[in-house]
Design an enzyme around this catalytic site. Structure first.
Site, PDB file in Angstrom:
ATOM      1  N   GLU A  54       0.441  -1.084  -0.195  1.00 48.22           N
ATOM      2  CA  GLU A  54      -0.346  -0.294   0.096  1.00 48.22           C
ATOM      3  C   GLU A  54       0.454   1.429   0.292  1.00 48.22           C
ATOM      4  O   GLU A  54       0.434   1.948   1.247  1.00 48.22           O
ATOM      5  CB  GLU A  54      -1.073   0.090   0.877  1.00 48.22           C
ATOM      6  CG  GLU A  54      -1.762  -1.018   1.585  1.00 48.22           C
ATOM      7  CD  GLU A  54      -3.301  -0.687   1.988  1.00 48.22           C
ATOM      8  OE1 GLU A  54      -3.245  -0.384   3.038  1.00 48.22           O
ATOM      9  OE2 GLU A  54      -3.601  -1.622   2.405  1.00 48.22           O
TER      10      GLU A  54
ATOM     11  N   GLU B  36      -4.905  -8.501   0.681  1.00 47.31           N
ATOM     12  CA  GLU B  36      -5.901  -8.813   2.034  1.00 47.31           C
ATOM     13  C   GLU B  36      -7.099  -8.806   2.128  1.00 47.31           C
ATOM     14  O   GLU B  36      -7.927  -7.613   1.085  1.00 47.31           O
ATOM     15  CB  GLU B  36      -5.237  -7.558   2.924  1.00 47.31           C
ATOM     16  CG  GLU B  36      -3.872  -7.634   3.056  1.00 47.31           C
ATOM     17  CD  GLU B  36      -3.727  -6.067   3.682  1.00 47.31           C
ATOM     18  OE1 GLU B  36      -4.136  -5.324   4.563  1.00 47.31           O
ATOM     19  OE2 GLU B  36      -2.133  -5.897   4.123  1.00 47.31           O
TER      20      GLU B  36
HETATM   21  C1  BG6 Z   1      -4.194  -2.780   5.103  1.00 48.56           C
HETATM   22  C2  BG6 Z   1      -2.540  -2.904   6.469  1.00 48.56           C
HETATM   23  O1  BG6 Z   1      -4.312  -1.257   5.083  1.00 48.56           O
HETATM   24  O2  BG6 Z   1      -5.285  -2.681   6.754  1.00 48.56           O
HETATM   25  C3  BG6 Z   1      -1.915  -3.399   7.014  1.00 48.56           C
HETATM   26  O3  BG6 Z   1      -1.431  -3.091   4.796  1.00 48.56           O
HETATM   27  C4  BG6 Z   1      -3.619  -2.963   8.158  1.00 48.56           C
HETATM   28  O4  BG6 Z   1      -1.068  -3.181   7.696  1.00 48.56           O
HETATM   29  C5  BG6 Z   1      -4.825  -3.462   7.665  1.00 48.56           C
HETATM   30  O5  BG6 Z   1      -3.611  -3.853   9.485  1.00 48.56           O
HETATM   31  C6  BG6 Z   1      -6.186  -3.479   8.908  1.00 48.56           C
HETATM   32  O6  BG6 Z   1      -6.469  -1.858   8.536  1.00 48.56           O
HETATM   33  P1  BG6 Z   1      -6.300  -1.173  10.744  1.00 48.56           P
HETATM   34  O7  BG6 Z   1      -5.896  -0.376  10.536  1.00 48.56           O
HETATM   35  O8  BG6 Z   1      -8.003  -1.977  11.155  1.00 48.56           O
HETATM   36  O9  BG6 Z   1      -5.237  -2.384  11.262  1.00 48.56           O
END
Ligand code: BG6
Length: 472
Positions: free
Chosen positions: A169, A371
């Protein structure tokens, strides 16, 4: 969704987990590890982190990786994407830190023993603090230091790792740190944000160039691939858009998605975006020779992180309170279904829309869902009489519906090769720390970070082992 339910995935479709070094490893001062941006912020102001849980412990995976690989294997998963920490692999002179490297060799060997392939990402928002102090991504010295770090990683692990990624990202640091000012160092400067974005683009391209060179020399395995991971979230606008709304979509898509997609498929940046920026007084710090550097940026495949769609409309004002140009503002879709814990919309079809855009615009490029996941506030969780967290009612439909759209996209020609769920084992989530839990596996902070399967784990195991997307 259409009448037909798509509920099977191809036999060679892979299932795995996504995590990152800084969110899991802990051991923040072991093996000569240097302070990274998260340690720096935690040390400066621990109150900025939910329940004052800073970066120090991760989810304790640095100590428990053997146990964690066993858990992933038992859940039917075959891969894990994590990141090396620059601050652990190199010392303050930019040379290999042998203790840190040996930690990662042990880690990779333990994963292999459990049949887990580690996909290695090089950077997950975690610049070493001393390089941030030297100017971070706005400094050419730091861009070159990253290229040197990438080269060192390829040399050290080139025979062990097949799947490499330069960045996770890359749009997030320009936005969170330099545009919206949410993350350290809390800047609100659109010009600097784009300078940072440009610096990261050069860094990506230099690393990809080093990868190709070392692969040609036999240092990197011949079957290794390099890619980039981004939240290429498709932007939507209102159903009856004005030309100004469509313009907001073009620039949002341009900065968030096409910037990177052009870089990794054409080795250049989208001219329409650069031109519009220039019209608003934003010019990139281009130097002679940069064109040739960016041309090195083409990758073998992509990772697509997807949590929520972006919805935008024409901005009400031309500039914000800091004097920055506005190209778009959020559009609140009246039908949005929200994950209230995270404040993110749940819109599974977005994964399909991205897939079909890729199939249309970049038909030869393979990709995977790198993800996807749902983080729910821990204090909302209920437990059964054995203490097991009852999360199936929300986690299963979330993943199931996204996977069904993936299955449909594949049936319609999308080159999506696999799916990694974010934080299969609960992870530390930046300044949200452990507020929202993503895991199929609980990390119990009250019980020494011990791991416990949640109710949903059985569903994941069945789906990952059979490739049939079970209803529940
Ligand atoms: C993604 C990132 O944007 O979202 C992760 O690559 C992150 O590092 C994940 O943990 C979930 O977002 P958050 O802010 O709830 O942890």
């Amino acid at each position: 969704m259409s009448d037909k339910t798509y509920d099977t995935l191809p036999d060679d479709f892979f299932f795995g987990a996504a995590m990152s070094g800084p969110q899991t490893e802990g051991m923040w001062q072991a093996h000569g590890k240097l302070e990274n941006m998260w340690d720096l912020w935690s040390n400066e102001d621990i109150r900025a982190f939910h329940n004052r849980v800073g970066s120090y412990a991760g989810n304790d995976m640095g100590a428990r990786y053997a146990e964690d690989f066993k858990i992933l294997h038992e859940l039917g998963l075959s891969s894990l994407r994590t990141s090396l920490q620059w601050s652990r692999l190199l010392d303050a002179n930019g040379k290999l830190n042998r203790e840190g490297a040996d930690f990662y060799h042990r880690y990779l060997a333990a994963a292999k023993e459990e049949g887990i392939e580690v996909f290695v990402n090089l950077y997950h928002f975690d610049m070493p603090g001393y390089l941030f102090r030297r100017g971070g991504w706005e400094s050419r010295e730091v861009v070159e230091a990253y290229a040197q770090y990438a080269r060192t990683a390829f040399e050290e692990f080139g025979q062990e790792v097949v799947h490499w990624f330069t960045f996770n990202e890359p749009i997030v640091e320009p936005e969170q740190r330099y545009e919206h000012g949410n993350w350290y160092p809390f800047v609100h400067d659109y010009q600097r944000a784009r300078n940072v974005q440009y610096g990261i683009s050069l860094a990506h391209a230099l690393a990809t160039g080093a990868f190709r060179e070392l692969q040609a020399a036999g240092v990197v395995r011949p079957d290794a691939k390099i890619g980039l991971i981004n939240c290429f979230t498709p932007p939507y606008t209102r159903e009856d858009p004005t030309p100004a709304d469509l313009e907001a979509v073009r620039m949002t898509d341009g900065i968030h998605n096409r910037w990177w997609l052009d870089l990794v498929t054409k080795g250049s940046l989208p001219t329409d975006v650069i031109d519009t920026l220039a019209e608003r007084g934003i010019t990139l710090p281009v130097r002679a020779g940069d064109k040739e550097i960016l041309a090195l940026g083409k990758v073998d495949w992509l990772g697509f992180n997807y949590y929520q769609p972006t919805r935008v409309q024409a901005p009400a004002q031309d500039t914000d309170e800091f004097g920055n140009p506005c190209f778009a503002e959020p559009y609140a879709w009246p039908h949005a279904v929200m994950n209230e814990s995270r404040g993110w919309e749940i819109y599974p079809k977005g994964i399909y829309d991205f897939a079909m855009t890729m199939t249309r615009d970049y038909p030869d490029l393979e990709w995977f869902v790198s993800e996807n996941g749902i983080g729910i506030e821990e204090h909302n969780a209920t437990r059964d009489e054995d203490g097991c967290i009852e999360d199936a009612s929300y986690r299963v439909p979330f993943v199931r519906d996204h996977l069904r759209w993936v299955a449909r996209a594949i049936a319609e020609g999308a080159k999506c090769r696999g799916y990694h769920y974010w934080g299969v084992i609960d992870c530390w989530s930046w300044n949200n720390a452990y507020k929202n839990r993503y895991g199929f596996v609980e990390v119990n902070l009250q019980d020494n970070y011990n791991r416990h399967l949640k109710e949903s784990a059985d569903w994941l195991r069945r789906v990952a082992s059979s490739h049939v997307i079970a209803e529940k």
